[in-house]
Design a protein around this motif. Structure first.
Motif, PDB file in Angstrom:
ATOM      1  N   PHE A 106      -1.828  64.254 -48.562  1.00 23.44           N
ATOM      2  CA  PHE A 106      -0.443  64.720 -48.752  1.00 23.44           C
ATOM      3  C   PHE A 106      -0.382  65.747 -49.885  1.00 23.44           C
ATOM      4  N   PRO A 107      -1.048  66.897 -49.695  1.00 19.77           N
ATOM      5  CA  PRO A 107      -1.074  67.892 -50.764  1.00 19.77           C
ATOM      6  C   PRO A 107       0.340  68.374 -51.079  1.00 19.77           C
ATOM      7  N   GLY A 108       0.599  68.612 -52.355  1.00 19.60           N
ATOM      8  CA  GLY A 108       1.912  69.104 -52.778  1.00 19.60           C
ATOM      9  C   GLY A 108       2.875  67.990 -53.148  1.00 19.60           C
ATOM     10  N   HIS A 109       2.602  66.755 -52.695  1.00 17.07           N
ATOM     11  CA  HIS A 109       3.461  65.628 -53.085  1.00 17.07           C
ATOM     12  C   HIS A 109       3.024  65.117 -54.453  1.00 17.07           C
ATOM     13  N   VAL A 110       4.010  64.856 -55.289  1.00 12.95           N
ATOM     14  CA  VAL A 110       3.700  64.297 -56.606  1.00 12.95           C
ATOM     15  C   VAL A 110       3.292  62.832 -56.416  1.00 12.95           C
ATOM     16  N   ILE A 111       2.166  62.458 -57.009  1.00 10.14           N
ATOM     17  CA  ILE A 111       1.705  61.057 -56.921  1.00 10.14           C
ATOM     18  C   ILE A 111       1.786  60.474 -58.332  1.00 10.14           C
ATOM     19  N   LEU A 112       2.573  59.414 -58.465  1.00  7.95           N
ATOM     20  CA  LEU A 112       2.772  58.798 -59.779  1.00  7.95           C
ATOM     21  C   LEU A 112       2.004  57.490 -59.886  1.00  7.95           C
ATOM     22  N   SER A 113       1.556  57.222 -61.090  1.00  6.77           N
ATOM     23  CA  SER A 113       0.837  55.979 -61.361  1.00  6.77           C
ATOM     24  C   SER A 113       1.783  54.990 -62.032  1.00  6.77           C
ATOM     25  N   GLY A 114       1.788  53.757 -61.543  1.00  8.32           N
ATOM     26  CA  GLY A 114       2.556  52.686 -62.188  1.00  8.32           C
ATOM     27  C   GLY A 114       1.597  51.576 -62.574  1.00  8.32           C
ATOM     28  N   VAL A 115       1.337  51.466 -63.878  1.00  4.06           N
ATOM     29  CA  VAL A 115       0.442  50.395 -64.346  1.00  4.06           C
ATOM     30  C   VAL A 115       1.325  49.303 -64.925  1.00  4.06           C
ATOM     31  N   SER A 116       1.304  48.157 -64.255  1.00  2.94           N
ATOM     32  CA  SER A 116       2.314  47.136 -64.532  1.00  2.94           C
ATOM     33  C   SER A 116       1.706  45.856 -65.109  1.00  2.94           C
ATOM     34  N   LEU A 117       2.422  45.301 -66.074  1.00  7.41           N
ATOM     35  CA  LEU A 117       2.084  43.962 -66.581  1.00  7.41           C
ATOM     36  C   LEU A 117       3.321  43.117 -66.336  1.00  7.41           C
ATOM     37  N   ILE A 118       3.273  42.249 -65.360  1.00  6.37           N
ATOM     38  CA  ILE A 118       4.497  41.523 -65.018  1.00  6.37           C
ATOM     39  C   ILE A 118       4.254  40.045 -64.697  1.00  6.37           C
ATOM     40  N   ASN A 119       3.028  39.716 -64.303  1.00 10.08           N
ATOM     41  CA  ASN A 119       2.711  38.335 -63.924  1.00 10.08           C
ATOM     42  C   ASN A 119       3.722  37.793 -62.922  1.00 10.08           C
TER      43      ASN A 119
END
Ligand SMILES: NC(=O)C1=CN([C@@H]2O[C@H](COP(=O)(O)OP(=O)(O)OC[C@H]3O[C@@H](n4cnc5c(N)ncnc54)[C@H](OP(=O)(O)O)[C@@H]3O)[C@@H](O)[C@H]2O)C=CC1
Ligand SMILES: CC(C)(CO)C(=O)C(=O)O
Length: 322
Positions: A106-119
């Motif tokens: 999916f070139p051109g789409h912004v890809i975001l990272s979500g690093v979660s601590l939630i248990n």
């Protein structure tokens, strides 16, 4: 829940298994952050991505990342991405190098990272949240993005929608890969070992797993990260080892084994190991853990009919196209 009730977003949730039940009863929450209640429903519930019709601003992926399974993430989300040319994809997922197939497809789409601590676990529409939601959101390095300022704005807008003053912790992540290496300190050691014996973190701690198993694995994660150009701060080791202290909590991979589901062995262990090989870093414990987990994966895939065994030759064949 956060995006709809606090961010004012129109949320569509895809529920693959138990769709009718979700439509009838909604979700029960037992949450340190929001309290205890039942009957919550997102604005739109759909059984499949194929049943959606809106154009979306954000596509949040919070399924397990299983490149070795029948439906890799890129195949699951393709219909909505193709319909939503300006959408950003947010990977609320553990693991390393998970953005690579999406950037390619999916070139051109912004890809975001979500690093979660939630248990948090969701078992049979009962959401049990043991820690307050704390998430780091940032942009994956993506050579297909031409307008970095617009990408930053898409990220900023999501951070504003997801933040609830005094209730969750949402921070901007300007070094996504380092954050993912830090998170692997927990996931590559605690998720994997508890999953192998199907035991919660407190019981495993009583049995001594932190010193005997986790620290030696973590040592290897530090070394591979360093070879990859990232220095994990030394205090991260104890922070991660003590994160679930006193909680009879099973990490997500352990829950998957309990429920007979496929595990994220490739993104949590396989991808770091590939880098170990590339950089010539010795990682014998991680390698052992990887192959033990691959055996668990094979067992699950056979039970689920995802592979068939050729009894004569002892060869397993995939029962799916991917
Ligand atoms: N649990 C936690 O506390 C944390 C988890 N993570 C990461 O977050 C990600 C999600 O984990 P977690 O929330 O534990 O996962 P869960 O397995 O609890 O939830 C994933 C959900 O996705 C559904 N699903 C799977 N495939 C599809 C599909 N094709 N279409 C629609 N729905 C689908 C599953 O439904 P069904 O079961 O019906 O197939 C399941 O309800 C993972 O990468 C994990 O490593 C990160 C930090 C914390
Ligand atoms: C560290 C933890 C427990 C996040 O809350 C996790 O990542 C998991 O269960 O996979």
């Amino acid at each position: 829940y956060t995006l709809q009730e606090y961010g004012g977003c129109d949320v569509t949730l895809i529920v693959k298994i138990g769709f009718e039940k979700a439509c009838q009863n909604g979700y029960s929450f037992n949450s340190v952050q929001f309290g205890k209640f039942s009957g919550w429903k997102p604005r739109y519930l759909r059984e499949s991505v194929h049943d959606t019709f809106h154009e979306y601003d954000y596509v949040i992926v919070s399924v397990k990342n299983l490149p070795d399974g029948p439906e890799p993430v890129e195949d699951i989300i393709r219909p909505v991405i193709e319909r939503s040319p300006h959408s950003a994809v947010i990977l609320f997922q553990n693991g390393l190098d998970i953005e690579k197939p999406l950037i390619e497809q999916f070139p051109g789409h912004v890809i975001l990272s979500g690093v979660s601590l939630i248990n948090c676990t969701n078992i049979d529409f009962v959401v049990n949240q043991m820690n307050e939601d704390s998430i780091q959101l940032g942009l994956f390095e993506n050579p297909t993005i031409k307008d970095l300022a617009a990408a930053r704005e898409q990220l900023g807008q999501f951070v504003r929608l997801y933040s609830i003053e005094g209730k969750n912790t949402v921070s901007l992540d300007d070094n996504v890969r380092l954050s993912r290496w830090k998170k692997l300190v927990y996931n590559a050691s605690i998720n994997t070992t508890t999953a192998l014996v199907q035991m919660d973190v407190t019981r495993a701690t009583i049995a001594g797993f932190k010193e005997s198993l986790c620290r030696p694995i973590i040592e290897e994660i530090y070394a591979i990260a360093k070879a990859d150009g990232y220095t994990i701060p030394p205090e991260m080791e104890d922070q991660m080892l003590n994160l679930s202290n006193g909680l009879y909590y099973k990490p997500s991979m352990c829950v998957d084994v309990d429920l007979g589901r496929m595990i994220e062995v490739e993104t949590i262990v396989g991808n770091p190991l590939k880098l170990a090989k590339k950089y010539g870093v010795d990682a014998p414990r991680l390698d052992t853990i990887y192959h033990l987990l691959k055996m668990v994966q094979l067992r699950t895939m056979e039970k689920e009919g995802l592979i068939v065994l050729d009894q004569k030759n002892g060869v397993a064949k995939k029962n799916f196209a991917a």
